[in-house]
Design an enzyme around this catalytic site. Structure first.
Site, short mmCIF file in Angstrom:
data_model
loop_
_atom_site.label_atom_id
_atom_site.label_comp_id
_atom_site.label_asym_id
_atom_site.label_seq_id
_atom_site.Cartn_x
_atom_site.Cartn_y
_atom_site.Cartn_z
N ARG A 66 -22.68 69.78 10.51
CA ARG A 66 -22.24 70.65 11.62
C ARG A 66 -21.52 69.84 12.69
O ARG A 66 -20.55 70.31 13.30
CB ARG A 66 -23.45 71.36 12.20
CG ARG A 66 -23.15 72.35 13.33
CD ARG A 66 -24.39 73.15 13.65
NE ARG A 66 -24.16 74.13 14.69
CZ ARG A 66 -24.55 74.00 15.96
NH1 ARG A 66 -25.18 72.90 16.32
NH2 ARG A 66 -24.32 74.95 16.83
N HIS A 70 -17.88 70.63 14.30
CA HIS A 70 -17.68 70.86 15.73
C HIS A 70 -16.73 69.83 16.34
O HIS A 70 -16.04 70.14 17.31
CB HIS A 70 -19.03 70.86 16.46
CG HIS A 70 -19.77 72.14 16.31
ND1 HIS A 70 -20.58 72.67 17.30
CD2 HIS A 70 -19.82 73.04 15.29
CE1 HIS A 70 -21.09 73.82 16.90
NE2 HIS A 70 -20.66 74.06 15.67
N VAL A 74 -12.33 70.99 17.70
CA VAL A 74 -11.96 70.87 19.11
C VAL A 74 -10.96 69.72 19.24
O VAL A 74 -11.34 68.56 19.29
CB VAL A 74 -13.20 70.63 19.99
CG1 VAL A 74 -12.80 70.57 21.46
CG2 VAL A 74 -14.23 71.74 19.77
N HIS A 197 -23.99 76.61 5.29
CA HIS A 197 -25.23 77.23 5.75
C HIS A 197 -26.26 77.35 4.63
O HIS A 197 -27.28 78.01 4.81
CB HIS A 197 -24.95 78.60 6.36
CG HIS A 197 -24.29 78.54 7.70
ND1 HIS A 197 -23.80 79.65 8.35
CD2 HIS A 197 -24.04 77.49 8.52
CE1 HIS A 197 -23.27 79.28 9.51
NE2 HIS A 197 -23.40 77.97 9.63
N ASP A 258 -26.72 73.81 -2.30
CA ASP A 258 -26.38 74.51 -3.54
C ASP A 258 -25.66 75.80 -3.20
O ASP A 258 -25.23 76.00 -2.06
CB ASP A 258 -27.65 74.77 -4.38
CG ASP A 258 -28.73 75.53 -3.59
OD1 ASP A 258 -28.38 76.22 -2.61
OD2 ASP A 258 -29.91 75.44 -3.96
#
Length: 330
Positions: A66, A70, A74, A197, A258
């Site tokens: 993540r 992020h 930006v 996710h 997975d």
């Protein structure tokens, strides 16, 4: 070959496994062999650093992945998300999508310290972050991919830019797709990168409205599986004090990278509204079905999308710098 940074380490076999993917000489402005002579142990150092962190914190793999996302969204992949506030700018760590949420900064800083001891002022923080994200996937059971290297670190960061450019779990799919498009990523990349996710957790406030009062109806979200909803209501009771409680994004295989995330969406078990929304669009739903049935297809496409992500707005050559510490410019 000795590994003097970790003198008492018995190196697990996984550190010696080469990547089977072909490694062409370069991708765009980057070079897969960029540090072969100047810092030949770099990949092993980063892999060990992520592995050691993962042993202490099972959530860190998702956090590192993540963190790269992020950073790159930006103003490009320049390590700006790693910078602390200064007198000249408010950094991205305090932006709403990152505040009390973004994690893994100390892992990157620790790896950087080891790299500095082996190869002083050679390797950028953003290259370390990019490699760490790849290792996070690999060490969680995913398929690795070759990472082009040679990025340089930026000089500044922007809290406002992070607030504006990072997708939110509360946004409709159209808005999220537009933010991806602004970074040269398409609808397929939205679906593929959402597959990250399959690991990680979310705070209750990001999905609690789906449990009790969906869009002011006074009822739960009908697109959320009832058994999952019942479990989540126990984790996230309808009181303010539960907002920071955590629930796994993929409750079936919490820490394994997975394709179960896509199976969850098919079965109405996507945790975030923005995830489940992928089933509400014919084009994205078709891709979700494909990835739910063909894990190798997801692995291949995820690798391709991560390469695209890692090439957003990069600094190379004489642009930017090589930071000595990732939290501050030199």
């Amino acid at each position: 070959m000795g590994f003097k940074l970790f003198p008492n380490l018995i190196i697990p076999l996984l550190f010696l496994i080469p990547f089977s993917s072909p490694k062409p000489r370069a991708y765009g402005q980057l070079d897969y062999n960029f540090y072969d002579r100047s810092c030949p142990n770099l990949s092993m150092i980063v892999r060990y650093g992520v592995w050691a962190a993962l042993r202490n914190d099972t959530r860190i793999a998702a956090s590192l992945l993540r963190l790269q996302f992020h950073d790159c969204f930006v103003n490009g992949c320049d390590g700006s998300v790693l910078l602390d506030n200064t007198e000249n700018f408010m950094g991205e760590k305090n932006a709403l999508p990152n505040r009390n949420s973004a994690r893994g900064f100390e892992v990157i800083e620790n790896i950087k310290a080891y790299v500095e001891r082996a190869c002083p002022l050679i390797v950028s923080c953003v290259d370390i972050l990019t490699l760490a994200a790849r290792e996070a996937v690999f060490l969680s059971g995913g398929t690795p991919w070759p990472v082009g290297l040679g990025r340089r670190d930026g000089f500044t960061a922007s809290e406002n830019a992070a607030n504006e450019k990072l997708p939110s779990p509360f946004e409709p799919l159209g808005n999220i797709t537009a933010k991806f498009a602004a970074n040269g990523l398409d609808l397929k990349d939205v679906v593929v990168l959402s597959g990250a996710h399959t690991i990680g957790y979310a705070q209750c406030f990001t999905f609690k409205n789906r449990l009790f009062d969906f869009k002011g109806t006074g009822k739960p979200d009908p697109l959320l599986d009832s058994s999952l909803r019942s479990n989540l209501q126990s984790t996230c009771p309808n009181v303010d004090g539960s907002n920071s409680n955590l629930a796994p994004l993929d409750s079936q295989t919490v820490y394994r990278f997975d394709n179960t995330y896509y199976k969850n969406l098919v079965n109405k078990m996507g945790l975030l509204e923005s995830d489940q929304a992928l089933m509400g669009n014919p084009r994205t739903a078709a891709m979700v079905y494909d990835y739910s049935m063909y894990p190798s297809l997801f692995s291949k496409d995820f690798a391709a999308s991560m390469v695209k992500l890692g090439n957003i707005g990069i600094l190379t050559g004489k642009d930017g710098e090589i930071r000595k510490k990732c939290g501050s410019v030199n």
